[in-house]
Design a protein around this motif. Structure first.
Motif, PDB file in Angstrom:
ATOM      1  N   THR A  57       0.724  -1.226   0.066  1.00 30.15           N
ATOM      2  CA  THR A  57      -0.014  -0.046   0.076  1.00 30.15           C
ATOM      3  C   THR A  57       0.864   1.270  -0.026  1.00 30.15           C
ATOM      4  O   THR A  57       1.976   1.062   0.376  1.00 30.15           O
ATOM      5  CB  THR A  57      -1.052   0.063   1.325  1.00 30.15           C
ATOM      6  OG1 THR A  57      -1.886   1.169   1.364  1.00 30.15           O
ATOM      7  CG2 THR A  57       0.068   0.223   2.734  1.00 30.15           C
ATOM      8  N   THR A  58       0.112   2.434  -0.305  1.00 28.39           N
ATOM      9  CA  THR A  58       1.201   3.624  -0.123  1.00 28.39           C
ATOM     10  C   THR A  58       0.412   4.741   0.893  1.00 28.39           C
ATOM     11  O   THR A  58       0.925   5.713   1.212  1.00 28.39           O
ATOM     12  CB  THR A  58       0.795   4.448  -1.581  1.00 28.39           C
ATOM     13  OG1 THR A  58      -0.618   4.637  -1.736  1.00 28.39           O
ATOM     14  CG2 THR A  58       1.513   3.746  -2.818  1.00 28.39           C
ATOM     15  N   GLU A  59      -0.323   3.869   1.582  1.00 28.67           N
ATOM     16  CA  GLU A  59      -1.257   4.548   2.883  1.00 28.67           C
ATOM     17  C   GLU A  59      -0.325   4.301   3.930  1.00 28.67           C
ATOM     18  O   GLU A  59       0.032   3.197   4.425  1.00 28.67           O
ATOM     19  CB  GLU A  59      -2.350   4.122   3.116  1.00 28.67           C
ATOM     20  CG  GLU A  59      -3.357   4.678   1.776  1.00 28.67           C
ATOM     21  CD  GLU A  59      -4.847   3.973   2.415  1.00 28.67           C
ATOM     22  OE1 GLU A  59      -5.197   3.844   3.452  1.00 28.67           O
ATOM     23  OE2 GLU A  59      -5.627   3.885   1.248  1.00 28.67           O
ATOM     24  N   TYR A  60       0.250   5.340   4.479  1.00 25.55           N
ATOM     25  CA  TYR A  60       1.098   5.521   5.641  1.00 25.55           C
ATOM     26  C   TYR A  60       0.273   5.007   7.067  1.00 25.55           C
ATOM     27  O   TYR A  60      -0.829   5.671   7.233  1.00 25.55           O
ATOM     28  CB  TYR A  60       1.941   6.812   5.970  1.00 25.55           C
ATOM     29  CG  TYR A  60       2.320   7.045   7.134  1.00 25.55           C
ATOM     30  CD1 TYR A  60       3.733   6.046   7.541  1.00 25.55           C
ATOM     31  CD2 TYR A  60       2.006   7.512   8.365  1.00 25.55           C
ATOM     32  CE1 TYR A  60       4.418   6.256   8.826  1.00 25.55           C
ATOM     33  CE2 TYR A  60       2.466   7.593   9.665  1.00 25.55           C
ATOM     34  CZ  TYR A  60       3.965   7.022   9.828  1.00 25.55           C
ATOM     35  OH  TYR A  60       4.426   7.144  11.330  1.00 25.55           O
ATOM     36  N   ARG A  61       0.896   4.237   7.747  1.00 28.56           N
ATOM     37  CA  ARG A  61       0.463   3.964   9.186  1.00 28.56           C
ATOM     38  C   ARG A  61       1.782   3.873  10.063  1.00 28.56           C
ATOM     39  O   ARG A  61       2.705   3.079   9.543  1.00 28.56           O
ATOM     40  CB  ARG A  61      -0.496   2.923   9.313  1.00 28.56           C
ATOM     41  CG  ARG A  61      -1.872   3.218   9.037  1.00 28.56           C
ATOM     42  CD  ARG A  61      -2.802   2.059   9.314  1.00 28.56           C
ATOM     43  NE  ARG A  61      -4.212   1.992   8.810  1.00 28.56           N
ATOM     44  CZ  ARG A  61      -5.182   1.098   8.721  1.00 28.56           C
ATOM     45  NH1 ARG A  61      -4.820   0.132   9.031  1.00 28.56           N
ATOM     46  NH2 ARG A  61      -6.222   1.426   7.815  1.00 28.56           N
ATOM     47  N   ARG A  64       3.066   0.149   9.781  1.00 25.67           N
ATOM     48  CA  ARG A  64       3.357  -0.554   8.798  1.00 25.67           C
ATOM     49  C   ARG A  64       4.859  -0.536   8.206  1.00 25.67           C
ATOM     50  O   ARG A  64       5.698   0.387   8.720  1.00 25.67           O
ATOM     51  CB  ARG A  64       2.663   0.238   7.598  1.00 25.67           C
ATOM     52  CG  ARG A  64       1.207   0.095   7.484  1.00 25.67           C
ATOM     53  CD  ARG A  64       0.459   0.413   6.376  1.00 25.67           C
ATOM     54  NE  ARG A  64      -0.827  -0.211   6.376  1.00 25.67           N
ATOM     55  CZ  ARG A  64      -2.003   0.111   5.851  1.00 25.67           C
ATOM     56  NH1 ARG A  64      -1.935   1.512   5.410  1.00 25.67           N
ATOM     57  NH2 ARG A  64      -3.216  -0.131   5.880  1.00 25.67           N
ATOM     58  N   VAL A  65       5.491  -1.285   7.699  1.00 30.06           N
ATOM     59  CA  VAL A  65       6.850  -1.646   7.425  1.00 30.06           C
ATOM     60  C   VAL A  65       7.307  -0.957   5.888  1.00 30.06           C
ATOM     61  O   VAL A  65       6.339  -1.109   5.099  1.00 30.06           O
ATOM     62  CB  VAL A  65       7.394  -3.122   7.353  1.00 30.06           C
ATOM     63  CG1 VAL A  65       8.698  -3.280   6.728  1.00 30.06           C
ATOM     64  CG2 VAL A  65       6.956  -3.937   8.240  1.00 30.06           C
ATOM     65  N   PRO A  66       8.021   0.242   6.037  1.00 32.34           N
ATOM     66  CA  PRO A  66       8.132   0.904   4.622  1.00 32.34           C
ATOM     67  C   PRO A  66       9.190   0.312   3.867  1.00 32.34           C
ATOM     68  O   PRO A  66       9.977  -0.815   4.372  1.00 32.34           O
ATOM     69  CB  PRO A  66       9.011   2.024   5.179  1.00 32.34           C
ATOM     70  CG  PRO A  66       9.609   1.868   6.688  1.00 32.34           C
ATOM     71  CD  PRO A  66       8.673   0.737   7.110  1.00 32.34           C
ATOM     72  N   ASN A  84       6.272   3.147  -0.422  1.00 30.29           N
ATOM     73  CA  ASN A  84       5.188   2.111  -0.422  1.00 30.29           C
ATOM     74  C   ASN A  84       5.429   1.515   0.967  1.00 30.29           C
ATOM     75  O   ASN A  84       6.647   1.423   1.633  1.00 30.29           O
ATOM     76  CB  ASN A  84       5.616   1.027  -1.517  1.00 30.29           C
ATOM     77  CG  ASN A  84       5.190   1.734  -2.799  1.00 30.29           C
ATOM     78  OD1 ASN A  84       4.010   1.376  -3.200  1.00 30.29           O
ATOM     79  ND2 ASN A  84       6.032   2.560  -3.361  1.00 30.29           N
ATOM     80  N   TYR A  85       4.549   0.660   1.439  1.00 33.81           N
ATOM     81  CA  TYR A  85       4.532   0.039   2.730  1.00 33.81           C
ATOM     82  C   TYR A  85       4.110  -1.595   2.671  1.00 33.81           C
ATOM     83  O   TYR A  85       3.255  -1.555   1.753  1.00 33.81           O
ATOM     84  CB  TYR A  85       3.708   0.652   3.678  1.00 33.81           C
ATOM     85  CG  TYR A  85       4.074   2.055   3.847  1.00 33.81           C
ATOM     86  CD1 TYR A  85       5.121   2.331   4.908  1.00 33.81           C
ATOM     87  CD2 TYR A  85       3.553   3.064   3.244  1.00 33.81           C
ATOM     88  CE1 TYR A  85       5.357   3.783   5.001  1.00 33.81           C
ATOM     89  CE2 TYR A  85       3.720   4.318   3.396  1.00 33.81           C
ATOM     90  CZ  TYR A  85       4.755   4.534   4.309  1.00 33.81           C
ATOM     91  OH  TYR A  85       5.099   5.801   4.502  1.00 33.81           O
ATOM     92  N   LEU A  86       4.337  -2.311   3.370  1.00 33.95           N
ATOM     93  CA  LEU A  86       3.611  -3.658   3.552  1.00 33.95           C
ATOM     94  C   LEU A  86       2.277  -3.309   4.208  1.00 33.95           C
ATOM     95  O   LEU A  86       2.610  -2.790   5.452  1.00 33.95           O
ATOM     96  CB  LEU A  86       4.458  -4.721   4.279  1.00 33.95           C
ATOM     97  CG  LEU A  86       3.708  -5.930   4.645  1.00 33.95           C
ATOM     98  CD1 LEU A  86       3.613  -6.792   3.710  1.00 33.95           C
ATOM     99  CD2 LEU A  86       4.510  -6.628   5.605  1.00 33.95           C
TER     100      LEU A  86
END
Length: 136
Positions: A57-61, A64-66, A84-86
């Motif tokens: 995903t491109t949504e940050y939290r 999340r693993v960058p 991008n993130y897992l």
């Protein structure tokens, strides 16, 4: 050109039509994928007939693993333009490669020479997150 069997390898990124995955027979952990988008293959069975995938995903939290930009080879589109993130190491799926090849038919337009993939420390972090979060 769509995803080919030779392009299913650990680290390979493909785009799947979620509606085709939703109707397929495969195992999943976490939340069933309900959006089309990129997924990374993190494991292939010994005989290469089945594979394991997890969404990006491109949504940050914060949890999340960058994915480091330098760890994405042949980045294209959102893979190249944004961080991008897992999505979540718990959200994983596995099944016969035929399922993933069919789901990629209309969504994935890369050719073998430009297939994006993840390597380096980011791939190792993805594997660790899947193990920690209890993915398949």
């Amino acid at each position: 050109m769509s995803l080919s069997p030779a392009e299913i390898f650990p680290g390979s990124i493909a785009y799947f039509d979620h509606s085709l995955l939703a109707g397929a027979s495969f195992q999943y952990s976490g939340t069933l994928i309900t959006r089309s988008g990129p997924m990374v293959c993190y494991k292939v069975s010994g005989d290469s007939s089945s594979s394991f995938w997890t969404p990006l995903t491109t949504e940050y939290r914060p949890e999340r693993v960058p994915i480091a930009v330098g760890d994405i080879q042949n980045a294209y589109g959102a893979l190249a333009r944004t961080q991008n993130y897992l999505q979540d190491g718990r959200n994983t799926c596995t099944g016969d490669n035929a399922i993933f090849l069919a789901a990629a038919q209309s969504s994935d337009l890369f050719c073998p020479a430009t297939r994006p993939s993840i390597g380096g420390a980011s791939f190792a972090q993805i594997l660790a997150a899947i193990q920690t979060r209890g993915g398949l």
